[in-house]
Enzyme design. Structure first.
Site, PDB file in Angstrom:
ATOM      1  N   TRP A 230       2.174   5.568  10.124  1.00  0.00           N
ATOM      2  CA  TRP A 230       2.853   4.615   9.236  1.00  0.00           C
ATOM      3  C   TRP A 230       4.208   5.245   8.970  1.00  0.00           C
ATOM      4  O   TRP A 230       4.306   6.276   8.302  1.00  0.00           O
ATOM      5  CB  TRP A 230       2.061   4.451   7.943  1.00  0.00           C
ATOM      6  CG  TRP A 230       2.623   3.401   7.030  1.00  0.00           C
ATOM      7  CD1 TRP A 230       2.336   2.068   7.038  1.00  0.00           C
ATOM      8  CD2 TRP A 230       3.559   3.597   5.958  1.00  0.00           C
ATOM      9  NE1 TRP A 230       3.044   1.420   6.059  1.00  0.00           N
ATOM     10  CE2 TRP A 230       3.801   2.330   5.370  1.00  0.00           C
ATOM     11  CE3 TRP A 230       4.218   4.702   5.442  1.00  0.00           C
ATOM     12  CZ2 TRP A 230       4.671   2.154   4.303  1.00  0.00           C
ATOM     13  CZ3 TRP A 230       5.085   4.524   4.378  1.00  0.00           C
ATOM     14  CH2 TRP A 230       5.304   3.255   3.812  1.00  0.00           C
TER      15      TRP A 230
ATOM     16  N   HIS B 234       8.215 -20.143 -20.241  1.00  0.00           N
ATOM     17  CA  HIS B 234       9.418 -19.330 -20.518  1.00  0.00           C
ATOM     18  C   HIS B 234      10.223 -19.057 -19.250  1.00  0.00           C
ATOM     19  O   HIS B 234      11.013 -18.134 -19.214  1.00  0.00           O
ATOM     20  CB  HIS B 234       9.009 -18.022 -21.200  1.00  0.00           C
ATOM     21  CG  HIS B 234       8.342 -18.249 -22.518  1.00  0.00           C
ATOM     22  ND1 HIS B 234       9.028 -18.663 -23.636  1.00  0.00           N
ATOM     23  CD2 HIS B 234       7.038 -18.174 -22.872  1.00  0.00           C
ATOM     24  CE1 HIS B 234       8.172 -18.806 -24.633  1.00  0.00           C
ATOM     25  NE2 HIS B 234       6.957 -18.522 -24.198  1.00  0.00           N
TER      26      HIS B 234
ATOM     27  N   GLU C 111      -3.822 -10.320  -9.426  1.00  0.00           N
ATOM     28  CA  GLU C 111      -4.571  -9.857  -8.254  1.00  0.00           C
ATOM     29  C   GLU C 111      -4.632 -10.949  -7.172  1.00  0.00           C
ATOM     30  O   GLU C 111      -4.469 -10.669  -5.983  1.00  0.00           O
ATOM     31  CB  GLU C 111      -5.984  -9.430  -8.701  1.00  0.00           C
ATOM     32  CG  GLU C 111      -6.951  -8.997  -7.609  1.00  0.00           C
ATOM     33  CD  GLU C 111      -6.455  -7.848  -6.725  1.00  0.00           C
ATOM     34  OE1 GLU C 111      -5.443  -7.226  -7.044  1.00  0.00           O
ATOM     35  OE2 GLU C 111      -7.093  -7.615  -5.691  1.00  0.00           O
TER      36      GLU C 111
ATOM     37  N   ASN D 143       0.600  14.209   8.486  1.00  0.00           N
ATOM     38  CA  ASN D 143       0.562  13.096   7.541  1.00  0.00           C
ATOM     39  C   ASN D 143       1.226  13.579   6.267  1.00  0.00           C
ATOM     40  O   ASN D 143       0.781  14.573   5.689  1.00  0.00           O
ATOM     41  CB  ASN D 143      -0.900  12.702   7.276  1.00  0.00           C
ATOM     42  CG  ASN D 143      -1.040  11.737   6.118  1.00  0.00           C
ATOM     43  OD1 ASN D 143      -0.126  10.985   5.810  1.00  0.00           O
ATOM     44  ND2 ASN D 143      -2.182  11.763   5.465  1.00  0.00           N
ATOM     45  N   GLY D 144       2.287  12.927   5.828  1.00  0.00           N
ATOM     46  CA  GLY D 144       2.989  13.357   4.618  1.00  0.00           C
ATOM     47  C   GLY D 144       4.483  13.299   4.846  1.00  0.00           C
ATOM     48  O   GLY D 144       4.955  12.664   5.794  1.00  0.00           O
TER      49      GLY D 144
ATOM     50  N   ARG E 223      -5.069   3.376   8.048  1.00  0.00           N
ATOM     51  CA  ARG E 223      -4.118   4.227   7.329  1.00  0.00           C
ATOM     52  C   ARG E 223      -2.677   4.025   7.801  1.00  0.00           C
ATOM     53  O   ARG E 223      -1.729   4.502   7.166  1.00  0.00           O
ATOM     54  CB  ARG E 223      -4.487   5.691   7.514  1.00  0.00           C
ATOM     55  CG  ARG E 223      -5.854   6.049   6.994  1.00  0.00           C
ATOM     56  CD  ARG E 223      -6.143   7.500   7.248  1.00  0.00           C
ATOM     57  NE  ARG E 223      -5.337   8.355   6.418  1.00  0.00           N
ATOM     58  CZ  ARG E 223      -5.657   8.770   5.214  1.00  0.00           C
ATOM     59  NH1 ARG E 223      -6.817   8.428   4.697  1.00  0.00           N
ATOM     60  NH2 ARG E 223      -4.862   9.545   4.516  1.00  0.00           N
TER      61      ARG E 223
ATOM     62  N   CYS F 102      -0.831   7.307   7.566  1.00  0.00           N
ATOM     63  CA  CYS F 102      -1.019   8.063   8.802  1.00  0.00           C
ATOM     64  C   CYS F 102      -2.433   8.639   8.831  1.00  0.00           C
ATOM     65  O   CYS F 102      -2.965   9.088   7.836  1.00  0.00           O
ATOM     66  CB  CYS F 102      -0.035   9.204   8.986  1.00  0.00           C
ATOM     67  SG  CYS F 102       1.666   8.703   8.979  1.00  0.00           S
TER      68      CYS F 102
ATOM     69  N   GLU G  31       0.013 -10.087   0.314  1.00  0.00           N
ATOM     70  CA  GLU G  31      -0.101  -8.975   1.257  1.00  0.00           C
ATOM     71  C   GLU G  31      -0.741  -9.370   2.583  1.00  0.00           C
ATOM     72  O   GLU G  31      -0.435  -8.762   3.597  1.00  0.00           O
ATOM     73  CB  GLU G  31      -0.804  -7.762   0.634  1.00  0.00           C
ATOM     74  CG  GLU G  31      -2.267  -7.923   0.340  1.00  0.00           C
ATOM     75  CD  GLU G  31      -2.891  -6.646  -0.236  1.00  0.00           C
ATOM     76  OE1 GLU G  31      -2.434  -5.547   0.060  1.00  0.00           O
ATOM     77  OE2 GLU G  31      -3.882  -6.792  -0.974  1.00  0.00           O
TER      78      GLU G  31
ATOM     79  N   LYS H  75      -3.620   1.411   4.237  1.00  0.00           N
ATOM     80  CA  LYS H  75      -4.673   1.401   3.228  1.00  0.00           C
ATOM     81  C   LYS H  75      -4.460   2.476   2.166  1.00  0.00           C
ATOM     82  O   LYS H  75      -4.651   2.241   0.985  1.00  0.00           O
ATOM     83  CB  LYS H  75      -6.013   1.610   3.940  1.00  0.00           C
ATOM     84  CG  LYS H  75      -7.218   1.597   3.027  1.00  0.00           C
ATOM     85  CD  LYS H  75      -7.551   0.196   2.614  1.00  0.00           C
ATOM     86  CE  LYS H  75      -8.742   0.134   1.675  1.00  0.00           C
ATOM     87  NZ  LYS H  75      -8.710  -1.116   0.908  1.00  0.00           N
TER      88      LYS H  75
ATOM     89  N   LYS I  84      -3.132 -10.537  -3.419  1.00  0.00           N
ATOM     90  CA  LYS I  84      -3.951 -10.739  -2.209  1.00  0.00           C
ATOM     91  C   LYS I  84      -3.267 -11.710  -1.261  1.00  0.00           C
ATOM     92  O   LYS I  84      -3.239 -11.489  -0.061  1.00  0.00           O
ATOM     93  CB  LYS I  84      -5.328 -11.315  -2.568  1.00  0.00           C
ATOM     94  CG  LYS I  84      -6.463 -10.444  -3.012  1.00  0.00           C
ATOM     95  CD  LYS I  84      -6.925  -9.318  -2.202  1.00  0.00           C
ATOM     96  CE  LYS I  84      -6.036  -8.124  -2.297  1.00  0.00           C
ATOM     97  NZ  LYS I  84      -6.414  -7.109  -3.259  1.00  0.00           N
TER      98      LYS I  84
HETATM   99  O1  M6R Z   1      -6.503   3.626  -3.042  1.00  0.00           O
HETATM  100  P1  M6R Z   1      -5.859   3.047  -4.252  1.00  0.00           P
HETATM  101  O2  M6R Z   1      -6.771   2.198  -5.040  1.00  0.00           O
HETATM  102  O3  M6R Z   1      -5.216   4.099  -5.115  1.00  0.00           O
HETATM  103  O4  M6R Z   1      -4.698   2.142  -3.700  1.00  0.00           O
HETATM  104  C1  M6R Z   1      -3.809   1.505  -4.555  1.00  0.00           C
HETATM  105  C2  M6R Z   1      -3.028   0.420  -3.837  1.00  0.00           C
HETATM  106  O5  M6R Z   1      -2.286   0.968  -2.792  1.00  0.00           O
HETATM  107  C3  M6R Z   1      -3.935  -0.676  -3.298  1.00  0.00           C
HETATM  108  O6  M6R Z   1      -4.728  -1.240  -4.290  1.00  0.00           O
HETATM  109  C4  M6R Z   1      -3.094  -1.778  -2.622  1.00  0.00           C
HETATM  110  O7  M6R Z   1      -2.340  -2.450  -3.567  1.00  0.00           O
HETATM  111  C5  M6R Z   1      -3.992  -2.744  -1.851  1.00  0.00           C
HETATM  112  N1  M6R Z   1      -3.399  -3.045  -0.592  1.00  0.00           N
HETATM  113  C6  M6R Z   1      -4.224  -4.011  -2.561  1.00  0.00           C
HETATM  114  O8  M6R Z   1      -5.041  -4.880  -1.848  1.00  0.00           O
END
Ligand code: M6R
Length: 613
Positions: free
Chosen positions: A74, A509, A486, A100-101, A27, A2, A493, A608, A490
């Site tokens: 969000w 395994h 990673e 926000n929260g 956000r 948010c 997501e 984000k 990527k």
């Molecule tokens: O702001 P942060 O690095 O703490 O965020 C952590 C994760 O939320 C963030 O890396 C998330 O997994 C991304 N969407 C990955 O691309």
């Protein structure tokens, strides 16, 4: 999660708030809304969908006013729809609030308020808070500011809130606990926002609210700060170092692509002033006072989430290899709910792009209670984690707006590499020769990355072959195993393809059962100490008709012969491969997502900055 924006001053508040919401849309983007004060009344416009949907909806409405609050959501409590969108209002419609929260005890509060006759329109926890404020304000001698303060003492949970009152066109009330909030101070005007990006265009002077602080922002009396326990505080005004261009797409189609292409520069910025080849030295200014303690630490514990957690795994490899310090890498969300054994000799290091991730922040707080020294590796200057820690290093990658983390990851790995080198040098666990060679190699990384980026066309072609896959596997070994995780994250997501990252040797395994002619297998197969082993793993996939897309070192012969496709990266020390090899994986995900017509910068269900637990 948010985004909040608010404005009070001589300008058209709606325009400033809307522009700010667009900056904060990363956000959360399931619905948005504004409340605008206009001659004794407040007009509220809310819409499901993107901020653009709100703009379209409000196009022919009366949006005049000099005081406004806005929100991009969000969803946590209640579906993303017009009714649940913020701002929420008190029963008499006089108080409007954005939040926000999460208010954790909202159910109990709601029951009590309902018994006193309050009626609720939405399913949100936020509406409960605004009714609670109304209840206290109406039935006591307290003015609105004190009513808000008292209400906040009754809630459990996290909040950044901004409030306006239809009876007072000159005032904003803002408060925070565990969710970020910045106040911008201009010439007879004030701004509030979840981060500084909506503010930078108007003023560089900001005050970051601390946890438990509440601000009265008045055109007549200026900015006054108190704690919610009613203690006066003096606002600490800081100057922002951010530049507006960093918040624009700068000719790229997407922020993600821009941020991928920025990596030669962002890595350079992460190293700037921290390494010297002539002095054979690495120095991390932000941890100087704690260097001795760090070098003597019994172990390091990284706490992080998502991509930052993957950077921590690369860091584990680097620190154990170069500095010979035991490292544990913890999901912040798991660590905080265990009863972890942490002592005064431990160094707990939070890795976070945003510096606001709620679980990471909570893990730090737990470690602090148990006496550990806290360090932060954050990108956002002034963020909660950077302020909560004893020491730290900013990654200086510049604002990262695409929800998928790219340049923040390579910047985090850069800092972790420097940290390992610095400690290794002090402890004598790395030879001078190796240290100096690594320094030279580090300096060369940005240029080598430019060469990797030239592979973009080839990567796009490969993406065209595999974008309709429903599954994908990513394999790596040693320091490249976290890259497999990673790469898979990527792809998942932003393209919604199911993908898994595995240590290549673990494949036999279990996951090998998944391999057939439909399965693309992305392998980091660079020339390093486990090269021969990974070649065997590739053979195992080929034997089962899997398709191999390999990241190889320039000049490689063996893998090139057996892979279906390969992408070359320049030769470098094997400890630095993550800085180069991750980039083709980012580009592959980007192109695949684009071909699948996904929203690359704002993937579904995500935000984000994850400021809820
Ligand atoms: O702001 P942060 O690095 O703490 O965020 C952590 C994760 O939320 C963030 O890396 C998330 O997994 C991304 N969407 C990955 O691309």
């Amino acid at each position: 999660m948010c985004g909040i924006v608010a404005y009070i001053g001589p300008q058209n508040a709606y325009e400033i708030v809307i522009k700010g919401l667009q900056r904060l849309e990363y956000r959360g983007y399931d619905s948005s809304g504004v409340a605008i004060h206009n001659s004794k009344k407040v007009n509220v416009f809310k819409q499901k969908g993107k901020v653009q949907d709100l703009i379209d909806f409000a196009a022919n409405k009366d949006t005049k006013g000099k005081l406004a609050i806005g929100h991009t959501r969000w969803a946590t409590h209640g579906l993303p729809n017009d009714i649940n969108a913020h701002p929420h209002q008190s029963g008499d419609k006089k108080i409007s609030l954005v939040h926000n929260g999460i208010i954790e005890n909202y159910a109990i509060l709601k029951e009590e308020l309902e018994q006193r006759g309050h009626q609720f329109e939405s399913e949100t926890d936020t509406e409960v808070l605004v009714h609670l404020i109304e209840e206290i304000h109406k039935n006591s001698k307290y003015d609105l500011f004190d009513a808000v303060r008292i209400a906040l003492n009754e809630v459990i949970g996290a909040y950044a809130i901004v409030i306006i009152n239809s009876d007072n066109p000159n005032e904003l009330i803002a408060a925070r606990k565990s969710s970020p909030l910045v106040v911008g101070i201009g010439e007879e005007e004030y701004f509030c926002a979840s981060d500084a990006t909506p503010i930078i265009e108007y003023t560089k002077n900001v005050v970051y609210l601390e946890d438990g602080e509440i601000a009265q922002i008045s055109l007549t009396n200026g900015l006054k700060l108190k704690t919610i326990a009613n203690q006066e505080k003096t606002p600490y005004i800081q100057e922002l170092e951010m530049h507006l261009e960093a918040l624009e797409k700068g000719g790229y189609d997407h922020f993600m692509l821009k941020e991928i292409y920025e990596q030669p520069q962002s890595i350079k910025d992460s190293m700037r002033g921290r390494i010297s080849i002539s002095k054979s030295k690495v120095a991390l200014g932000g941890i100087l006072d704690y260097e001795e303690k760090l070098i003597n630490a019994k172990r390091l514990i990284f706490v992080a989430c998502g991509t930052s957690w993957h950077a921590g795994l690369v860091g584990e490899y680097l620190l154990e290899e170069i500095a010979r310090i035991p490292v544990e890498v913890e999901y912040a969300s798991e660590f905080r709910y265990r009863n972890p054994i942490i002592g005064e000799d431990d160094f707990v290091i939070a890795i976070s792009q945003s510096g606001e991730t709620a679980d990471t922040l909570a893990a730090l707080k737990l470690a602090k209670e148990r006496g550990a020294t806290l360090m932060g590796i954050c990108n956002v200057v002034g963020s909660s984690i950077s302020r909560e820690t004893d020491c730290g290093s900013y990654t200086h990658a510049g604002p990262e707006i695409g929800v998928a983390s790219t340049k923040a990851f390579t910047a985090q790995v850069t800092i972790l590499t420097l940290m390992a080198m610095m400690i290794g040098r002090r402890k004598g666990t790395i030879t001078n020769k190796r240290f100096n060679r690594l320094l030279v190699e580090m300096k060369a990384i940005p240029d080598k990355l430019k060469t990797v980026l030239k592979e973009n066309d080839l990567i796009e072609k490969i993406a065209k072959i595999y974008y309709q896959s429903t599954n994908a596997l990513y394999l790596g070994r040693g320091i490249n195993f976290p890259l497999a995780l990673e790469g898979a994250l990527k792809l998942k997501e932003i393209s919604y393809i199911h993908a898994e990252g595995y240590p290549a040797a673990e494949m036999k395994h279990g996951p090998i059962a998944l391999i057939d002619e439909e399965m693309p297998v992305f392998v980091i197969a660079t020339k390093d100490s486990s090269y021969e082993k990974i070649v065997s793993n590739i053979q195992e996939v080929k034997a089962r008709k899997g398709k191999i897309i390999a990241i190889v070192t320039q000049g490689d012969k063996e893998v090139k012969k057996i892979a279906d496709h390969y992408i070359e990266i320049p030769k470098c020390d094997e400890l630095l491969v993550p800085l180069l090899a991750t980039v083709p994986l980012q580009l592959l995900s980007y192109h695949i997502a684009l071909l699948r017509e996904c929203n690359v910068d704002q993937p579904r269900n995500l935000a984000k900055s994850v400021t809820v637990e």
